[in-house]
Every structure is written in structure tokens, then in C-alpha cells.
Motif scaffolding. Structure first.
Motif, PDB file in Angstrom:
ATOM      1  N   GLU A 140      32.299 140.046  42.556  1.00  0.00           N
ATOM      2  CA  GLU A 140      33.396 139.225  43.084  1.00  0.00           C
ATOM      3  C   GLU A 140      33.989 139.810  44.362  1.00  0.00           C
ATOM      4  O   GLU A 140      34.632 139.102  45.145  1.00  0.00           O
ATOM      5  N   MET A 141      33.778 141.108  44.610  1.00  0.00           N
ATOM      6  CA  MET A 141      34.250 141.697  45.862  1.00  0.00           C
ATOM      7  C   MET A 141      33.496 141.125  47.060  1.00  0.00           C
ATOM      8  O   MET A 141      34.041 141.023  48.160  1.00  0.00           O
ATOM      9  N   TYR A 142      32.241 140.758  46.827  1.00  0.00           N
ATOM     10  CA  TYR A 142      31.486 140.061  47.873  1.00  0.00           C
ATOM     11  C   TYR A 142      31.939 138.607  47.967  1.00  0.00           C
ATOM     12  O   TYR A 142      32.241 138.103  49.048  1.00  0.00           O
ATOM     13  N   GLU A 143      32.033 137.948  46.816  1.00  0.00           N
ATOM     14  CA  GLU A 143      32.362 136.519  46.811  1.00  0.00           C
ATOM     15  C   GLU A 143      33.774 136.244  47.316  1.00  0.00           C
ATOM     16  O   GLU A 143      33.989 135.315  48.103  1.00  0.00           O
ATOM     17  N   LYS A 144      34.741 137.038  46.889  1.00  0.00           N
ATOM     18  CA  LYS A 144      36.140 136.772  47.211  1.00  0.00           C
ATOM     19  C   LYS A 144      36.642 137.516  48.444  1.00  0.00           C
ATOM     20  O   LYS A 144      37.508 137.011  49.161  1.00  0.00           O
ATOM     21  N   ASN A 145      36.106 138.721  48.664  1.00  0.00           N
ATOM     22  CA  ASN A 145      36.646 139.578  49.728  1.00  0.00           C
ATOM     23  C   ASN A 145      35.695 139.813  50.889  1.00  0.00           C
ATOM     24  O   ASN A 145      36.004 140.555  51.808  1.00  0.00           O
ATOM     25  N   GLN A 146      34.509 139.213  50.835  1.00  0.00           N
ATOM     26  CA  GLN A 146      33.514 139.317  51.912  1.00  0.00           C
ATOM     27  C   GLN A 146      33.084 140.755  52.181  1.00  0.00           C
ATOM     28  O   GLN A 146      32.711 141.112  53.301  1.00  0.00           O
ATOM     29  N   ILE A 147      33.121 141.596  51.140  1.00  0.00           N
ATOM     30  CA  ILE A 147      32.652 142.979  51.299  1.00  0.00           C
ATOM     31  C   ILE A 147      31.135 142.995  51.156  1.00  0.00           C
ATOM     32  O   ILE A 147      30.592 142.739  50.071  1.00  0.00           O
TER      33      ILE A 147
END
Length: 350
Positions: A140-147
Motif C-alpha cells: 500500500e506504500m506504493y499504491e497510496k504513497n507512490q513510494i
């Protein structure tokens, strides 16, 4: 046709005006210390004013924009929507995108009818496969925060690809190379069939190779140790990793020319660590590419340090791979990107 290239930094502005198709440089100027104490140039408007250029007479202005996030996979014509999108990406590049926007806004004010084009440092790496750009963090850090891994130096790697393909007498789409942009900032890129498929810089330009003042790859827990055990604040950790590490941290200076002239152990160690890291990335990228046409050296160190090039390639495996030295030209690549956008604009309008 006249096309200008603007690289608007936080405290500097680089400007080049080209006459096309000859490629002749008509104007080449650098304005430094923008907004700094005691500087006569207070902001980017004054910096552009000091160029004494009539932008209404210029056919197009290409802007280097550091971060295009996942939205921009190619260079684009700048409109209100693009400006808002670049603004939305400021959290990913808080030092760079605001300054890039300033240059765009000033030209809009001075010459509202002049075509402006955004050329993104990250766009060349938009072809990375998901397994290359997603970090092993909670998804979710990729999905929500673009990390994720974005990669940088894209205009340089793109230019090196075009030049290397020509030297190798190969079609771009059939070229497999490892490009090394080695300067005070440094990155490696694996290019398979003419597309970036892996690169050393990541979410920020801190990851990857040992650089002038950046540490490159380290155990991320070191940053926590620096805070918890050494008492450094988050800003102090950031400053240490970005501005006090790398070659500077290892031996006290970051100019490779000076380090090469030294005979002390720390200087030798600094260069050995830098070379070893480059070799590790080349080795990894050889596996990714399966077939390597050449290793390409560029940037201030890559172009000028025969010592570093020879140390990197002095390996039983690497001796069998062709190496090329190509002087990068990011401004010319931005011009080529502008011409591509203008051509596609005409096709769309036809």
C-alpha cells in the motif's frame, strides 16, 4: 527555428538557445546565487530578465523537469493541467519541481504564446518492469504513497543510447547496453532493446552508486541508528547522507581529479569503493540484459578519468565487453525531445 533549453534550479538557471536544424548554440548563459543573501538576483523572474532574451521570438522552450512521477512517460506540451500535475509531484521532489515550475511560470508571463515543453528526468525510466521499480515494502506504500523506484538522469541515459547505437551500427530497438553517468551525481542504467529496464537511482537520487557527496546504497537501518544512537535529527541524517558522504565522506574531498593525484590510503580506498560499487551494478545488469553490446562511460568522471574506466573494466569478465566513452549532452537531448513533441503535435492537429 529557435528552441531554448532552460534548467531552472533552486538557486541557479541555465539557459541555452539553439538554432535548428543546425544545432548551433546562439546563447549560452548561467545565472547563479538566485535568492541568496547579497545576491543582486532575487528570484527567477529577475534571472530570466537578466538574460535579455525576447521569448516571443523563440519557437519553443524546453524545460528540464526533475520529477514526472508515474503520470509522465514522455515529454509533453505544457498547459494548465501539466502545471498542476507537476505541482502535485512536489512532495516527490521538494527541492527541484518548485524551481522547475518557476521557470515555466516566468516564461508564460513574459511570452504567453510561446510553446513550452516539459522534459522529465524520470520519463526515460517509465519502461521499467514492475519487478524493477516496486520496493519490498508494504504494497500500500506504493499504491497510496507512490513510494517506488523512479530513476533519474533520464535525459543523459537517453542521449547515450542514441549515440551508442550509432557507434555500434545497431538499431536503437536492438541495442543492449549498460550506461554509466558518472559525475558528482552518478547512476547506472540497464538498457534492453532500447528501453530502460533497470537503473541505480531509486525513489530519490540518493540510492545506487557512490557519488561525490551521496552515499548510495547503504543498510537503511543505519539512518535509524544515526537518529537513535547518535542523536541526529531527521534533517541532519538527510544532510549527512546527501551532502557529507560519498567520496567526500570517505577521503575529505569529492573531486576525483584531486583524489587520483593523492597517494594516501584514504584516497585509494575511496576510489576502490566507488569502482567496486560500479562493478557490482554492471555485474547485476549483465544478468538482467543477458547480452551486453557495450558498457558506456559518460559524465565528468566517466568521460575524463581513464583511471576509473580502467579500474572498472579490469576484470576477467568485463575485459570481454566493449567499452565506449561518450560525452553526454542533456541539452541536445532536450532539444530532440522538443522536436519530437512538436512533430507529434502537428500530426495530431492535421
Amino acid at each position: 527555428m529557435k528552441i531554448a533549453v532552460i534548467n531552472s534550479g533552486s538557486s541557479s538557471l541555465k539557459f541555452k538557445l539553439f538554432e535548428m536544424p543546425s544545432g548551433r548554440v546562439i546563447i549560452n548563459k548561467l545565472v547563479e546565487h538566485i535568492g541568496e543573501p547579497n545576491s543582486s538576483v532575487k528570484n527567477h523572474f529577475e534571472a530570466i530578465e537578466s538574460l535579455h532574451v525576447n521569448f516571443a521570438d523563440i519557437d519553443a522552450v524546453g524545460h528540464r523537469v526533475v520529477h514526472g512521477g508515474e503520470k509522465f512517460r514522455n515529454s509533453v506540451l505544457i498547459d494548465d493541467e501539466v502545471i498542476e500535475a507537476i505541482k502535485d509531484l512536489i512532495p516527490l521532489a521538494p527541492l527541484h519541481n518548485p524551481a522547475n515550475l518557476e521557470g515555466i511560470k516566468v516564461i508564460r508571463h513574459k511570452a504567453p504564446d510561446t510553446v513550452q515543453i516539459a522534459v522529465f528526468d524520470t520519463a526515460f525510466h517509465a519502461t521499467l518492469p514492475k519487478e524493477a521499480f516496486v520496493y519490498a515494502l508494504p504494497y500500500e506504500m506504493y499504491e497510496k504513497n507512490q513510494i517506488r523506484r523512479y530513476g533519474f538522469h533520464g535525459t543523459s541515459h537517453a542521449y547515450l543510447l542514441q549515440e551508442a547505437a550509432a557507434l555500434l551500427n545497431k538499431k536503437v530497438q536492438e541495442t543492449n547496453i549498460i550506461t554509466l553517468h558518472l559525475g558528482n551525481g552518478a547512476s547506472a542504467c540497464a538498457i534492453k532493446n532500447g528501453k530502460s529496464c533497470d537503473t541505480s537511482m531509486g525513489f530519490t537520487p540518493l540510492e545506487g552508486l557512490v557519488m561525490g557527496t551521496r552515499c548510495g546504497d547503504i543498510d537503511p537501518a543505519i539512518a535509524l541508528f544515526m537518529q537513535n544512537e547518535l542523536g541526529l535529527s531527521a534533517d541532519e541524517v538527510d544532510n549527512t547522507l546527501n551532502k557529507k558522504s560519498g567520496l567526500l565522506g570517505l577521503c575529505g574531498e569529492n573531486d576525483v581529479r584531486n583524489i587520483e593525484r593523492r597517494s594516501d590510503e584514504r584516497a585509494k580506498l575511496a576510489l576502490d569503493i566507488m569502482v567496486r560499487r560500479i562493478q557490482k551494478y554492471i555485474g547485476a545488469y549483465m544478468i538482467v540484459l543477458e547480452e551486453v553490446d557495450a558498457v558506456v562511460f559518460s559524465g565528468g568522471i566517466g568521460e575524463n578519468s581513464s583511471y576509473v574506466r580502467e579500474k572498472v573494466m579490469n576484470n576477467k569478465i568485463l575485459k570481454n565487453i566493449k567499452s565506449l566513452v561518450i560525452k553526454t549532452n542533456e541539452e541536445l537531448q532536450i532539444i530532440n525531445e522538443c522536436l519530437w513533441v512538436l512533430k507529434n503535435r502537428k500530426i495530431t492537429q492535421a
